[in-house]
Design a protein around this motif. Structure first.
Motif, mmCIF file in Angstrom:
data_model
loop_
_atom_site.group_PDB
_atom_site.id
_atom_site.type_symbol
_atom_site.label_atom_id
_atom_site.label_comp_id
_atom_site.label_asym_id
_atom_site.label_seq_id
_atom_site.Cartn_x
_atom_site.Cartn_y
_atom_site.Cartn_z
ATOM 1 N N VAL A 34 -24.821 16.703 28.721
ATOM 2 C CA VAL A 34 -23.360 16.662 28.739
ATOM 3 C C VAL A 34 -22.923 16.846 30.195
ATOM 4 O O VAL A 34 -23.336 17.808 30.837
ATOM 5 N N PRO A 35 -22.084 15.927 30.729
ATOM 6 C CA PRO A 35 -21.705 15.998 32.147
ATOM 7 C C PRO A 35 -21.185 17.370 32.580
ATOM 8 O O PRO A 35 -21.581 17.877 33.623
ATOM 9 N N ALA A 36 -20.310 17.977 31.765
ATOM 10 C CA ALA A 36 -19.718 19.259 32.169
ATOM 11 C C ALA A 36 -20.755 20.373 32.222
ATOM 12 O O ALA A 36 -20.573 21.377 32.907
ATOM 13 N N LYS A 37 -21.856 20.217 31.485
ATOM 14 C CA LYS A 37 -22.880 21.262 31.466
ATOM 15 C C LYS A 37 -23.931 20.982 32.530
ATOM 16 O O LYS A 37 -24.388 21.890 33.218
ATOM 17 N N GLY A 38 -24.331 19.737 32.667
ATOM 18 C CA GLY A 38 -25.221 19.377 33.760
ATOM 19 C C GLY A 38 -26.707 19.524 33.500
ATOM 20 O O GLY A 38 -27.530 19.156 34.339
ATOM 21 N N SER A 39 -27.065 20.108 32.353
ATOM 22 C CA SER A 39 -28.485 20.208 32.007
ATOM 23 C C SER A 39 -28.667 19.763 30.559
ATOM 24 O O SER A 39 -27.713 19.778 29.778
ATOM 25 N N PRO A 40 -29.903 19.366 30.175
ATOM 26 C CA PRO A 40 -30.109 18.818 28.826
ATOM 27 C C PRO A 40 -29.668 19.777 27.716
ATOM 28 O O PRO A 40 -29.833 20.992 27.832
ATOM 29 N N THR A 41 -29.091 19.215 26.651
ATOM 30 C CA THR A 41 -28.583 20.002 25.537
ATOM 31 C C THR A 41 -29.703 20.777 24.832
ATOM 32 O O THR A 41 -29.508 21.882 24.375
ATOM 33 N N PHE A 42 -30.871 20.144 24.744
ATOM 34 C CA PHE A 42 -32.026 20.854 24.158
ATOM 35 C C PHE A 42 -33.271 20.356 24.868
ATOM 36 O O PHE A 42 -33.241 19.340 25.567
ATOM 37 N N GLU A 43 -34.354 21.111 24.741
ATOM 38 C CA GLU A 43 -35.605 20.731 25.393
ATOM 39 C C GLU A 43 -36.528 20.102 24.365
ATOM 40 O O GLU A 43 -36.667 20.596 23.249
ATOM 41 N N LEU A 44 -37.131 18.991 24.732
ATOM 42 C CA LEU A 44 -38.080 18.327 23.854
ATOM 43 C C LEU A 44 -39.299 18.020 24.721
ATOM 44 O O LEU A 44 -39.158 17.410 25.779
ATOM 45 N N LEU B 227 -23.985 31.715 25.323
ATOM 46 C CA LEU B 227 -24.130 32.164 23.928
ATOM 47 C C LEU B 227 -24.041 30.971 22.988
ATOM 48 O O LEU B 227 -24.789 30.841 22.028
ATOM 49 N N ASP B 228 -23.099 30.070 23.285
ATOM 50 C CA ASP B 228 -22.883 28.896 22.451
ATOM 51 C C ASP B 228 -24.059 27.927 22.553
ATOM 52 O O ASP B 228 -24.419 27.254 21.581
ATOM 53 N N ALA B 229 -24.669 27.855 23.741
ATOM 54 C CA ALA B 229 -25.803 26.938 23.926
ATOM 55 C C ALA B 229 -26.959 27.335 23.004
ATOM 56 O O ALA B 229 -27.705 26.489 22.519
ATOM 57 N N ALA B 230 -27.079 28.653 22.752
ATOM 58 C CA ALA B 230 -28.207 29.120 21.931
ATOM 59 C C ALA B 230 -28.076 28.671 20.477
ATOM 60 O O ALA B 230 -29.072 28.355 19.823
ATOM 61 N N ILE B 231 -26.853 28.622 19.952
ATOM 62 C CA ILE B 231 -26.714 28.316 18.517
ATOM 63 C C ILE B 231 -25.651 27.265 18.224
ATOM 64 O O ILE B 231 -25.439 26.909 17.077
ATOM 65 N N GLY B 232 -24.968 26.776 19.254
ATOM 66 C CA GLY B 232 -23.904 25.805 18.989
ATOM 67 C C GLY B 232 -24.036 24.607 19.905
ATOM 68 O O GLY B 232 -25.123 24.054 20.045
ATOM 69 N N ASP B 233 -22.928 24.252 20.567
ATOM 70 C CA ASP B 233 -22.961 23.051 21.386
ATOM 71 C C ASP B 233 -22.562 23.317 22.825
ATOM 72 O O ASP B 233 -22.128 22.413 23.535
ATOM 73 N N ALA B 234 -22.701 24.549 23.255
ATOM 74 C CA ALA B 234 -22.595 24.886 24.679
ATOM 75 C C ALA B 234 -21.266 24.512 25.316
ATOM 76 O O ALA B 234 -21.239 24.008 26.428
ATOM 77 N N ASP B 235 -20.173 24.722 24.595
ATOM 78 C CA ASP B 235 -18.896 24.419 25.241
ATOM 79 C C ASP B 235 -17.830 25.505 25.049
ATOM 80 O O ASP B 235 -16.718 25.346 25.528
ATOM 81 N N HIS B 236 -18.153 26.607 24.360
ATOM 82 C CA HIS B 236 -17.106 27.565 24.016
ATOM 83 C C HIS B 236 -16.411 28.153 25.238
ATOM 84 O O HIS B 236 -15.184 28.200 25.316
ATOM 85 N N GLY B 237 -17.204 28.605 26.233
ATOM 86 C CA GLY B 237 -16.613 29.189 27.439
ATOM 87 C C GLY B 237 -15.794 28.173 28.215
ATOM 88 O O GLY B 237 -14.681 28.451 28.670
ATOM 89 N N ILE B 238 -16.341 26.973 28.345
ATOM 90 C CA ILE B 238 -15.651 25.887 29.061
ATOM 91 C C ILE B 238 -14.327 25.575 28.375
ATOM 92 O O ILE B 238 -13.284 25.453 29.021
ATOM 93 N N ASN B 239 -14.357 25.474 27.044
ATOM 94 C CA ASN B 239 -13.144 25.122 26.294
ATOM 95 C C ASN B 239 -12.077 26.203 26.373
ATOM 96 O O ASN B 239 -10.886 25.911 26.547
ATOM 97 N N MET B 240 -12.490 27.467 26.224
ATOM 98 C CA MET B 240 -11.516 28.569 26.265
ATOM 99 C C MET B 240 -10.897 28.677 27.653
ATOM 100 O O MET B 240 -9.694 28.926 27.805
ATOM 101 N N ASP B 241 -11.720 28.483 28.682
ATOM 102 C CA ASP B 241 -11.216 28.558 30.050
ATOM 103 C C ASP B 241 -10.200 27.441 30.295
ATOM 104 O O ASP B 241 -9.130 27.674 30.863
#
Lengths: 211, 357
Positions: B197-207, A30-44
């Protein structure tokens, strides 16, 4: 049910850690769609820290337990979620003080103090597409249920229903706070991750008292 | 994902350990909570300057710890703000008694975590002031957003404010200088590629292969527009003109008022650039950009500045505030006066910036 016990609170926190772990990827998506994709990781990460500290306070009063949860979140979550959820639990803990069980009035007063803390810290208003959109309607609904003579279960049920509605109402909203605000109109059409985790918070408490 | 890491969990800590092993004469590390600090801290009588933010922007901030710049830097997880206990412990460690200035980039997480840290430090009797850096002109309005993001001006502010602290400015005067640097600095960046981002493992956005994002944020936040690739001169012109022609920018920020003993709203206005202004120009790589390409950008920026009547009196070209391995560039222009130029020229000895020593 007329009182909420310390045992309920400890089970709530423990259960919440499991729920957030289960929802880690979902919240992050959900966060990846509109934020910075870390909310679940951070809360966990935050609730893993909470779990490690819970044994040292679980025989203390509810206020101490909640304040310990708040401090653990503040020092481990980071981002905006850390200060906001940390403040929520700290203020909740300060509101209940050294009690070992909570009446319906205590419960509502606790949530009101917690949510007011979040609003003060984040300066978000209703409709900004944040966790406030789930939390504030929930508190209003709990207050209403209390005024109508509802017991703890009825109050929490009203809170959860309102939080769910508030959460879903964030979908069409354009974000005005946090990183999602940079998307402007592009943030519309997505569920807010903070409102989603806030709903889980309340829902888990209801599940614990009704299980 | 291919990266020179051992695991996402240990990445930040291991990088800090490497820095200290490489530069033991300049800085030390404290773990749990994590921060890097000057080897000779606390420096008697000197106000301590502390910054911090998510990791992934190196050399900022840890690479700027040392004589003439930062006293401590608090790294969070990658692209995640640090937590208040880090700034609190850093403040306790480097405070000489003259107080602490927090330089904070304007992201909601950083702002809240640094505010909480300041409150906690003040409760222990440490004087702390927070100054926000919000210089990214890609964000046009502040009414419906978090406001402008803190980007390139942060690097220049850390150098100038760090030099002033070394000269013995007191806390109030240092905070005034930091605010003045911020309102005179403007930046805008662009990306050729995304970052992972290392913890995510895939690109933050697609370009797309032939697409670029103009106005990108340093965490890959979207910018003003996504357009097909253009030659460097045209890209440089888009960024430079957005900065130079940016009108006065007014917003309200929260600062701590020591006399009232509470946080207050302060209205600040960035004056627009005028012909005749002297500027420090930074052409900053986003992490994966060849230096030679940055000079192609600087070449065009030099001509644009000249045509607009701006005199570039100092410049900084290289990777200073990055987004992991992103390819792209950010331009920062900072209007300077004599005092700021002198402070810029003062000696500095940090892992990433050193001269005059």
């Amino acid at each position: 049910m007329q009182t909420l016990t310390r045992d309920h609170i400890v089970r709530w926190i423990t259960h919440l850690a499991a729920v957030l772990e289960e929802n880690k990827d979902y919240l992050t998506q959900l966060d990846a769609a509109i934020g910075d994709a870390d909310h679940g990781i951070n809360m966990d990460r935050g609730f893993k820290k909470v779990l490690s500290q819970l044994p040292s306070v679980q025989d203390k009063d509810i206020g101490t337990i909640l304040k310990t949860v708040g401090m653990a979140l503040i020092s481990s979550v980071g981002g905006a979620g850390g200060p906001l959820y940390g403040t929520l639990f700290m203020r909740a803990g300060m509101a209940v003080g050294s009690k070992y069980e909570l009446t319906a009035e205590d419960l509502v007063a606790m949530w009101r103090a917690a949510v007011e803390g979040v609003i003060q810290r984040g300066r978000a208003q209703l409709g900004d597409k944040t966790m406030v959109d789930a939390l504030l309607p929930a508190v209003e609904a709990m207050q209403q249920a209390l005024a109508e003579g509802g017991d703890i279960v009825a109050i929490l049920q009203a809170g959860v229903d309102a939080a769910e509605k508030g959460r879903d109402a964030t979908i069409p909203l354009v974000a005005r706070k946090g990183r999602a605000s940079y998307l402007g109109e592009r943030s519309a059409g997505h569920l807010d991750p903070g409102a989603t985790s806030s709903h889980l918070l309340l829902k888990t408490l209801l599940d614990v008292v009704t299980e | 994902m291919k990266k020179l890491i051992n695991s996402p969990e240990t990445f930040v800590k291991e990088s800090m350990e490497g820095m200290v092993l490489a530069h033991p004469d300049i800085l030390k590390a404290h773990f749990d909570p994590n921060f890097l600090y000057r080897a000779d801290a606390p420096v008697p009588g000197k106000v301590a300057v502390i910054s911090g933010g998510g990791s992934g922007h190196e050399p900022m901030h840890g690479g700027f710890v040392g004589k003439g710049m930062l006293d401590a830097a608090c790294p969070g997880e990658v692209f995640t703000s640090p937590t208040p206990d880090q700034m609190l412990e850093a403040a306790r460690t480097v405070n000489s008694g003259a107080g602490v200035l927090f330089l904070v980039k304007n992201y909601s997480g950083d702002v809240m975590n640094f505010e909480m840290a300041a409150d906690l430090a003040r409760a222990e009797g440490i004087r702390v002031l927070n100054i926000l850096i919000d210089d990214d002109v890609a964000v046009k309005d502040s009414l419906y957003t978090q406001g402008r993001r803190g980007t390139g001006t942060t690097v220049l502010a850390e150098k100038i404010v760090g030099a002033a602290a070394e000269r013995g400015y007191d806390l109030k005067r240092l905070a005034d200088l930091a605010r003045r640097v911020n309102i005179n600095g403007r930046s805008m960046g662009m990306a050729l590629t995304s970052c992972t981002v290392p913890a995510k493992g895939s690109p933050t956005f697609e370009l797309g292969e032939d697409e670029i994002e103009i106005g990108i944020g340093i965490h890959g936040e979207p910018g003003r527009e996504r357009i097909p690739w253009k030659p460097a001169d045209e890209i440089t012109e888009m960024l430079a003109l957005s900065i130079i022609e940016d009108p006065a920018y007014t917003r309200v920020v929260r600062e701590f008022d020591e006399e009232k003993g509470e946080w207050v709203d302060v209205e600040l206005t960035d004056p627009p650039f005028q012909p005749g202004d002297r500027v420090i120009a930074m052409v900053n790589g986003m992490g994966g950009t060849p230096i030679a390409e940055l000079y192609v950008v600087y070449r065009k920026l030099h001509f644009i500045a000249e045509a607009k009547g701006l005199k570039i009196v100092r410049n900084l070209i290289g990777n200073y505030i990055t987004s992991l391995e992103m390819q792209g560039v950010m331009i920062t222009l900072l209007r300077v006066d004599d005092e700021m130029v002198e402070l810029w020229d003062d000696p500095v000895l940090t892992p990433a910036l050193r001269w005059g020593i």
